[in-house]
Design an enzyme around this catalytic site. Structure first.
Site, PDB file in Angstrom:
ATOM      1  N   CYS A 235      81.927  17.437  41.545  1.00 14.08           N
ATOM      2  CA  CYS A 235      81.994  16.434  40.470  1.00 14.08           C
ATOM      3  C   CYS A 235      83.443  15.937  40.472  1.00 14.08           C
ATOM      4  CB  CYS A 235      81.635  17.063  39.137  1.00 14.08           C
ATOM      5  SG  CYS A 235      79.928  17.582  39.033  1.00 14.08           S
ATOM      6  N   ALA A 236      83.755  15.026  41.334  1.00 15.05           N
ATOM      7  CA  ALA A 236      85.156  14.820  41.725  1.00 15.05           C
ATOM      8  C   ALA A 236      85.927  13.805  40.884  1.00 15.05           C
ATOM      9  CB  ALA A 236      85.214  14.411  43.183  1.00 15.05           C
ATOM     10  N   PRO A 238      87.615  11.687  37.793  1.00 15.18           N
ATOM     11  CA  PRO A 238      88.387  10.600  38.401  1.00 15.18           C
ATOM     12  C   PRO A 238      89.291  11.018  39.558  1.00 15.18           C
ATOM     13  CG  PRO A 238      89.342  11.224  36.304  1.00 15.18           C
ATOM     14  CD  PRO A 238      88.094  12.044  36.452  1.00 15.18           C
ATOM     15  N   GLY A 239      89.290  12.283  39.941  1.00 14.84           N
ATOM     16  CA  GLY A 239      89.928  12.615  41.205  1.00 14.84           C
ATOM     17  C   GLY A 239      91.099  13.561  41.133  1.00 14.84           C
ATOM     18  N   GLY A 240      91.377  14.087  39.964  1.00 15.00           N
ATOM     19  CA  GLY A 240      92.542  14.945  39.811  1.00 15.00           C
ATOM     20  C   GLY A 240      92.535  16.129  40.755  1.00 15.00           C
ATOM     21  N   LYS A 241      91.416  16.850  40.780  1.00 16.41           N
ATOM     22  CA  LYS A 241      91.403  18.071  41.599  1.00 16.41           C
ATOM     23  C   LYS A 241      91.326  17.719  43.075  1.00 16.41           C
ATOM     24  CE  LYS A 241      89.591  21.144  38.114  1.00 16.41           C
ATOM     25  NZ  LYS A 241      89.257  20.165  37.064  1.00 16.41           N
ATOM     26  N   ASP A 291      73.459  12.780  43.208  1.00 10.20           N
ATOM     27  CA  ASP A 291      73.232  13.517  41.975  1.00 10.20           C
ATOM     28  C   ASP A 291      73.230  15.004  42.314  1.00 10.20           C
ATOM     29  OD1 ASP A 291      72.395  14.708  39.725  1.00 10.20           O
ATOM     30  OD2 ASP A 291      70.458  13.688  39.592  1.00 10.20           O
ATOM     31  N   ASP A 310      83.768  21.297  38.898  1.00 10.59           N
ATOM     32  CA  ASP A 310      84.470  21.022  37.640  1.00 10.59           C
ATOM     33  C   ASP A 310      83.473  20.213  36.810  1.00 10.59           C
ATOM     34  OD1 ASP A 310      86.667  20.944  35.909  1.00 10.59           O
ATOM     35  OD2 ASP A 310      87.234  18.960  36.631  1.00 10.59           O
ATOM     36  N   CYS A 365      86.147  22.369  30.482  1.00  3.39           N
ATOM     37  CA  CYS A 365      87.223  22.415  29.488  1.00  3.39           C
ATOM     38  C   CYS A 365      86.620  22.541  28.097  1.00  3.39           C
ATOM     39  CB  CYS A 365      88.153  21.223  29.620  1.00  3.39           C
ATOM     40  SG  CYS A 365      87.320  19.677  29.679  1.00  3.39           S
TER      41      CYS A 365
HETATM   42  C1  LIG Z   1      84.897  16.917  34.272  1.00  2.00           C
HETATM   43  S1  LIG Z   1      84.637  15.511  35.191  1.00  2.00           S
HETATM   44  C2  LIG Z   1      85.404  15.954  36.707  1.00  2.00           C
HETATM   45  C3  LIG Z   1      86.894  15.793  36.679  1.00  2.00           C
HETATM   46  C4  LIG Z   1      87.494  15.883  38.059  1.00  2.00           C
HETATM   47  N1  LIG Z   1      87.165  17.126  38.707  1.00  2.00           N
HETATM   48  C5  LIG Z   1      88.975  15.724  38.022  1.00  2.00           C
HETATM   49  O1  LIG Z   1      89.677  16.713  38.145  1.00  2.00           O
HETATM   50  O2  LIG Z   1      89.449  14.602  37.896  1.00  2.00           O
HETATM   51  C6  LIG Z   1      82.953  15.621  35.593  1.00  2.00           C
HETATM   52  C7  LIG Z   1      82.463  14.528  36.512  1.00  2.00           C
HETATM   53  O3  LIG Z   1      81.156  14.896  36.932  1.00  2.00           O
HETATM   54  C8  LIG Z   1      80.403  13.724  37.104  1.00  2.00           C
HETATM   55  N2  LIG Z   1      78.988  14.110  37.091  1.00  2.00           N
HETATM   56  C9  LIG Z   1      78.206  14.312  36.011  1.00  2.00           C
HETATM   57  N3  LIG Z   1      76.964  14.635  36.397  1.00  2.00           N
HETATM   58  C10 LIG Z   1      76.967  14.651  37.748  1.00  2.00           C
HETATM   59  C11 LIG Z   1      75.971  14.894  38.730  1.00  2.00           C
HETATM   60  N4  LIG Z   1      74.720  15.182  38.361  1.00  2.00           N
HETATM   61  N5  LIG Z   1      76.316  14.813  40.031  1.00  2.00           N
HETATM   62  C12 LIG Z   1      77.592  14.508  40.398  1.00  2.00           C
HETATM   63  N6  LIG Z   1      78.566  14.240  39.508  1.00  2.00           N
HETATM   64  C13 LIG Z   1      78.256  14.317  38.197  1.00  2.00           C
HETATM   65  C14 LIG Z   1      80.827  12.870  35.944  1.00  2.00           C
HETATM   66  O4  LIG Z   1      80.516  11.506  36.164  1.00  2.00           O
HETATM   67  C15 LIG Z   1      82.322  13.152  35.872  1.00  2.00           C
HETATM   68  O5  LIG Z   1      83.029  12.199  36.605  1.00  2.00           O
END
Ligand SMILES: C[S@@+](CC[C@H](N)C(=O)[O-])C[C@H]1O[C@@H](n2cnc3c(N)ncnc32)[C@H](O)[C@@H]1O
Length: 440
Positions: A235-236, A238-241, A291, A310, A365
């Site tokens: 779940c990448a 906005p890309g921080g990790k 997904d 994440d 979080c």
């Molecule tokens: C907590 S954020 C991730 C933050 C990211 N790891 C970072 O460090 O910037 C969770 C992300 O999971 C995505 N997400 C939610 N459901 C998902 C799914 N079923 N498959 C893939 N990504 C999903 C969301 O759109 C969101 O961008």
């Protein structure tokens, strides 16, 4: 004598989503954290403490590092490394053999204002944020990070009751985090509330640093990255990790998956802002749009050495500070109630994605056990009963190893994983981290 009509408010004041969130947290977290709750609550309601991650892809990295040092910021990796060298040599009988590692960010506050691209997965609102970047460049026409695979699906393919993990026995194995040499993260001392300057661009248009929650680096450190690793950031956006993993340079291939098109755009922009598009590392990155919660459609089976999940969660700090896109608004109640089931499916797929011997790091979080320990128990139980997958928990003992820095505080309530608690002197988190290793 004049009589005055007493003034009575005609309407009960409307509660905002953030007020609902706080009520909810008082109700559930108050009894859970007991005497610690007032301090955690204050931490939640107070702006978070950021750390600054130096961008090693900037031409001006030395100048940039001097700027942060001149401001009085300290090398966080050095601080953590000190504690860990001692503990690691005690635990393992070896020392100083440090691998590279990474950290996390969220770029939300800045990116919320970015115009949305086409998005056909609109029910996914919410999600973790933090902030720091003041500006984002539009993606260039020619910028391409690997493939962009699309495969959307209905993820309602298995019913999760939430009780699957009751009574589960999960073996715990001692482990530790490693601190990558290439990673440069700066923090102000405990109790310092200073701001960092706006990031500057080098002559290539690449930014100098970005800010993130100090808790956010830990899930990436927990990955224990190796140069040969094939890594999935599930779940990448906005890309921080993902960007932190890139900073370590410690991987063979990095696949960044995100289900939402608009968020995938944010991820592309983040990468474009921090990594020059002619850097060879770009060839090792693949962007993907799938997904990851669909147990039927997810087909990355046993292909990765490390998976970072994440997960989308209630983002407790944001929930009490911000009303926009708040999961405690009435229009988002169902999404919020469905979160633990979604997180469980994501974690099951993360466990399916990793090779036997590989590891999954699950993070949120949120302070809520039903998004943390309970999700881990349920996912591990279903992964075993439906997919024949067996795992052990890798216990990182962060509670004893990070607190000596004075910058982190942990919950003693988790029976699984580790939970960084916000507190005013060093307001990181909340951040839950649980590391699992697949053994079958
Ligand atoms: C907590 S954020 C991730 C933050 C990211 N790891 C970072 O460090 O910037 C969770 C992300 O999971 C995505 N997400 C939610 N459901 C998902 C799914 N079923 N498959 C893939 N990504 C999903 C969301 O759109 C969101 O961008």
């Amino acid at each position: 004598m004049m009589k005055f009509k007493p003034k009575v408010a005609k309407h009960i004041p409307i509660k905002t989503p953030s007020m609902h969130a706080l009520d909810h947290f008082d109700f559930y977290y108050g009894p859970l954290f007991g005497k610690k709750w007032p301090s955690i609550r204050l931490g939640l309601l107070t702006p978070k403490k950021f750390v600054a991650v130096l961008n090693r892809f900037s031409h001006d990295i030395d100048v940039n590092e001097n700027i942060l040092q001149d401001l009085g910021a300290q090398d966080l990796m050095q601080i953590l490394r000190k504690g860990f060298v001692y503990v690691k040599s005690m635990d393992k009988g070896t020392n100083n053999d440090w691998d590279l590692e990474a950290d996390q960010i969220s770029f939300e506050r800045n990116l919320q204002n970015e115009p949305d691209e086409t998005d056909d997965f609109d029910e996914e609102k919410s999600f973790r944020t933090s902030a720091g970047l003041k500006e984002f460049r539009r993606p260039s026409e020619v910028f391409e990070f690997g493939q962009d695979k699309t495969n959307m699906s209905d993820s309602r393919d298995i019913e999760i009751t939430g009780l699957e993990g009751m009574g589960i026995q999960l073996e715990k194995v001692d482990d530790f985090i490693t601190i990558p040499n290439a990673l440069k993260v700066y923090t102000y001392d405990r109790t310092w509330l200073n701001d960092y300057p706006t990031p500057v661009k080098d002559d290539n248009g690449i930014y100098s640093w970005w800010l993130l929650d100090g808790g956010s680096i830990i899930p990436v450190l927990a990955l224990d990255l190796k140069e040969t690793d094939s890594v999935l950031d599930m779940c990448a956006a906005p890309g921080g990790k993902s960007l932190l993993i890139l900073q370590t340079g410690c991987f063979d291939k990095l696949t960044c998956n995100e289900v939402k098109m608009s968020r995938l755009g944010q991820l592309r922009r983040a990468l474009a802002n921090y990594v020059p598009d002619d850097d060879p590392i770009v060839e090792k990155v693949i962007l993907k749009r799938k997904d990851a919660a669909s147990l039927e459609q997810w087909d990355d089976i046993a292909v990765y050495d490390k998976v970072l999940l994440d997960a989308p969660c209630t983002t407790d700090k944001l929930s009490v500070l911000q009303d926009d896109e708040n999961l405690f608004s009435s229009s988002m109640t169902q999404i919020r109630l469905d979160l633990p089931a979604t997180q469980t499916k994501l974690l099951i797929n993360a466990l399916r994605s990793v090779k036997v011997g590989g590891t999954v790091v699950y993070s949120t979080c949120s302070l809520a056990p039903n998004q943390n320990d309970v999700v881990v128990d349920n996912a591990v139980s279903i992964a075993e009963s439906k997919f024949g997958i067996k795992v052990v928990e890798k216990s990182l003992a962060l509670e004893t190893k990070l607190v000596s820095s004075g910058l982190y505080r942990f919950s003693t309530n988790c029976h699984r994983g580790h939970l960084i608690l916000p507190f005013l002197p060093s307001n990181f988190g909340p951040m839950y981290i649980c590391k699992l290793q697949r053994i079958k």
